[in-house]
Enzyme design. Structure first.
Site, PDB file in Angstrom:
ATOM      1  CG  ASN A  14      -2.168   0.687   1.190  1.00 28.81           C
ATOM      2  OD1 ASN A  14      -2.838   0.835   2.204  1.00 28.81           O
ATOM      3  ND2 ASN A  14      -2.570   1.158   0.029  1.00 28.81           N
ATOM      4  CG  ASN A  65      -8.936   7.771  -0.302  1.00 29.55           C
ATOM      5  OD1 ASN A  65      -8.275   6.858   0.167  1.00 29.55           O
ATOM      6  ND2 ASN A  65     -10.025   8.243   0.297  1.00 29.55           N
ATOM      7  CB  CYS A  73      -4.893   5.570   5.136  1.00 25.48           C
ATOM      8  SG  CYS A  73      -3.945   4.308   4.263  1.00 25.48           S
ATOM      9  CB  CYS A 198      -6.965  -1.960   2.881  1.00 24.24           C
ATOM     10  SG  CYS A 198      -8.049  -0.753   3.664  1.00 24.24           S
ATOM     11  N   GLY A 199      -4.931  -1.142   5.643  1.00 26.47           N
ATOM     12  CA  GLY A 199      -4.760  -1.260   7.093  1.00 26.47           C
ATOM     13  C   GLY A 199      -6.064  -1.260   7.864  1.00 26.47           C
TER      14      GLY A 199
END
Length: 260
Positions: A14, A65, A73, A198-199
């Protein structure tokens, strides 16, 4: 025209463009952010993070984003902590502000960053699926075999369904490996595609996959970009606190870019 110095970081694939906005004001519009994140004509990233001063905390993180929208995020937060350290903020424990509130983080000698996430007090059941917010809204779909899932097609269909079309939602497909391990793939709103990790998504997936009746849990998470872990205390079926997202955050390269 504005010349900016940027730093590229990634956390389990990511990836983020990091900009130090503490000594100069950085204001980016949606078009500029989209162009920065473009992998063919820009730097290439899932999002942009601007590090800012905060009157009481170590720093503030503005996350954007790829489409210019803002959210929390988890992987970006871990990378922001490594970036802050790289930029000279040297602490045993970092305290910073994100869009969903204050966070705490530590860095291990191994380079893994442990990021404390917001508490969760509600998990909504939707047929056999789940919806919850771990700083960003997530839809969790448990599947038997992720290799048979078209993550982009099915994720996009859920994200753009009538219930979520306006605000959007991140869609996570979760396969159980064993009692303490899961495999997660995520379609992210804002990126509007599958990301390598995605965390906030793996955090949400881990809470849904909690294996203990109560008390401490640790879930090992496999993603396309590598390994993460989520630790938390389970209070009851819908309440969780002391939630920590743990994983690597790595510097990739530094550069300069002129913004129109």
């Amino acid at each position: 025209m504005q010349l900016i110095t940027f730093y590229k970081y990634q956390g389990t694939g990511n990836d983020f463009v990091m900009i130090d906005g503490r000594t100069q004001e950085i204001k980016l519009n949606s078009e500029q952010i989209h162009n920065i994140c473009n992998r063919r004509f820009g730097i290439g990233a899932d999002g942009v993070i601007i590090l800012k001063n905060h009157p009481k905390l170590d720093f503030e993180m503005d996350y954007y984003n790829a489409d210019g929208s803002q959210s929390m995020c988890g992987n970006g937060g871990r990378c922001a902590v490594q970036f802050a350290k790289h930029m000279g903020i040297l602490k045993n424990e970092f305290h910073f502000l994100a869009i969903d509130g204050e966070h705490i983080a530590t860095i291990e000698d191994s380079g893994w960053v442990h990021l404390k996430m917001k508490d969760v007090y509600s998990i909504k059941s939707i047929n056999n699926d789940y919806e919850l917010n771990t700083g960003s809204p997530h839809y969790i779909k448990l599947v038997a075999n992720l290799d048979n899932i078209n993550v982009v097609e099915e994720g996009r269909a859920i994200r753009n369904s009538e219930a979520y079309e306006q605000e959007g939602i991140n869609v996570n497909f979760v396969q159980t490996i064993n009692d303490t391990s899961i495999f997660v793939r995520t379609y992210e709103r804002g990126v509007e595609d599958e990301t390598f990790s995605c965390g906030t998504g793996v955090t949400a997936a881990s809470l849904v996959s909690a294996h203990n009746d109560r008390g401490f849990n640790r879930i090992e998470v496999e993603t396309l970009g590598g390994k993460l872990a989520v630790e938390f205390d389970r209070i009851n079926e819908e309440a969780f606190n002391n939630i920590w997202l743990c994983g690597p955050a790595t510097f990739v390269f530094k550069g300069e870019k002129t913004l129109a």
